[in-house]
Scaffold this active site. Structure first.
Site, PDB file in Angstrom:
ATOM      1  N   CYS A 135       0.785  -1.130   0.147  1.00 22.12           N
ATOM      2  CA  CYS A 135      -0.043  -0.225   0.076  1.00 22.12           C
ATOM      3  C   CYS A 135       0.621   1.405  -0.037  1.00 22.12           C
ATOM      4  O   CYS A 135       1.531   1.590   0.994  1.00 22.12           O
ATOM      5  CB  CYS A 135      -0.891  -0.228   1.446  1.00 22.12           C
ATOM      6  SG  CYS A 135      -2.002   1.538   1.362  1.00 22.12           S
ATOM      7  N   CYS A 138      -0.158   4.008   2.344  1.00 21.87           N
ATOM      8  CA  CYS A 138      -0.138   3.886   3.399  1.00 21.87           C
ATOM      9  C   CYS A 138       1.416   4.350   3.776  1.00 21.87           C
ATOM     10  O   CYS A 138       1.453   4.913   4.916  1.00 21.87           O
ATOM     11  CB  CYS A 138      -0.370   2.450   4.100  1.00 21.87           C
ATOM     12  SG  CYS A 138      -1.794   2.042   3.339  1.00 21.87           S
ATOM     13  N   ASP A 139       2.157   3.939   3.062  1.00 20.55           N
ATOM     14  CA  ASP A 139       3.645   3.872   3.389  1.00 20.55           C
ATOM     15  C   ASP A 139       4.725   4.524   2.662  1.00 20.55           C
ATOM     16  O   ASP A 139       5.870   4.684   3.098  1.00 20.55           O
ATOM     17  CB  ASP A 139       4.078   2.204   3.232  1.00 20.55           C
ATOM     18  CG  ASP A 139       3.470   1.389   4.296  1.00 20.55           C
ATOM     19  OD1 ASP A 139       2.836   1.899   5.334  1.00 20.55           O
ATOM     20  OD2 ASP A 139       3.457   0.229   4.142  1.00 20.55           O
TER      21      ASP A 139
END
Ligand code: NAP
Length: 307
Positions: A135, A138-139
């Site tokens: 993801c 997200c990261d």
């Protein structure tokens, strides 16, 4: 035990649209998911949901959820661990993280979506969460001015590469063929992005690193030559796997693992309907998932009237 009209399994765009339509029809319904909103919450910008250009995935997912809440949809923050059919009723087992409980429903709309497919190469599992991610939205923030690799050639991989190109120093986009599966517009944008380097006809062999990702070992498919990239992060975007384990004994599933159903959502199991990415379909998009949710409620209503 009280029997609800429709248990909606999955709180992504398909399940939440079903909840909106069911609530409008005053059907007694509950959406069961650990956190409603769906995969779309992880997307960066969604530029193809009609009438809402350039909305973020998070905003879109939350908008689906709040629309369903506003219409009076009920939510159960649980995982569904089993579904059985007894006569013309469904018995569901749900788990809230502490204990399991039971739920009875006259019909089920199964909209549980898909999970990230893995590469299944050495190092992937061990270094997940330590440089291996599924993801980018997200990261990505963990990689300012770093070198990262994205693996895959579909819309997700290219969107992740673009997102990462705004944070990281270098993005290597690794694809196993010489043409992309992604849409032409995003392919063009990726090709015109200076810090994205395309590595085509290449497959990943191994991820190495002591505490976190250090290298990605690759092999060129045509020459057979093996080579190593020094990277800090690896984003795996090689597609999704349908999550059908709790219904695979009830409904027919195709060879790819998807529930066989047309746009009515009707499956081979009476009273069980399939909506969204989980069903056999040509094009898995938020807009087609939402349409499925509406269609499934229509099909469920007809089923409940006959039942
Ligand atoms: P996808 O379209 O299935 O693409 C998966 C990619 O991973 C393919 O390029 C595939 O290569 C590659 N791949 C699969 N297994 C691999 C392996 N073991 N090793 C290396 N490469 C591998 O998946 P997706 O990109 O996640 O998209 C899923 C669905 O969501 C699609 O329908 C997509 O259109 C949709 N989506 C839409 C948007 C949007 O429109 N905004 C954004 C994201 C996703 P091959 O091409 O060689 O098979």
């Amino acid at each position: 035990m009280k029997q609800i009209d429709i248990a909606i399994v999955g709180g992504g765009p398909a399940g939440l649209t079903a909840a909106i339509y069911a609530a409008r029809e005053r059907l007694n319904t509950v959406v069961i998911d650990e956190y409603a909103g769906g995969q779309i919450l992880q997307a960066d910008i969604v530029d193809n949901y009609p009438a809402l250009p350039s909305i973020t995935g998070e905003e879109l997912g939350e908008a689906f959820r709040s629309h369903a809440e506003e219409k009076g949809a009920e939510f159960l923050e649980c995982a569904v661990t089993a579904i059985e059919k007894n006569g013309d009723s469904f018995a569901l087992k749900v788990f809230d993280g502490v204990e399991e409980s039971d739920l009875q429903a006259k019909s089920v709309i199964y909209a549980a979506g898909c999970q990230h497919r893995h590469l299944n190469i050495p190092g992937e599992e061990r270094l997940t969460g330590h440089g291996v991610s599924y993801c980018a939205s997200c990261d990505a923030a963990f990689y300012p001015d770093k070198a990262v690799a994205v693996i895959g050639g579909g819309n997700t991989a290219l969107a992740e590469a673009l997102l990462l190109s705004r944070v990281a120093k270098n993005v290597y986009l690794i694809h196993r063929r010489d043409t992309f599966r992604a849409s032409a517009d995003i392919v063009e944008t990726v090709r015109n992005t200076e810090n994205i380097q395309l590595i085509m006809d290449t497959i990943p062999l191994e991820i190495t690193g002591e505490q976190s990702v250090e290298t990605l070992q690759l092999q060129h498919k045509i020459t057979g030559k093996q080579f190593t990239l020094l990277v800090d992060g690896i984003f795996v975007a090689v597609g999704m796997l349908p999550d059908t384990k709790v219904i695979s004994h009830l409904a027919d599933i195709d060879e790819g693992g998807y529930v066989i159903a047309d746009e009515t959502g009707v499956t081979s199991c009476a009273g069980l309907f399939a909506a969204g990415d989980i069903r056999t379909k040509q094009f898995r998009q938020v807009v087609t998932a939402a349409a499925d949710g509406a269609n499934c409620v229509k099909s469920a209503e007809q089923y409940l009237q006959k039942r």
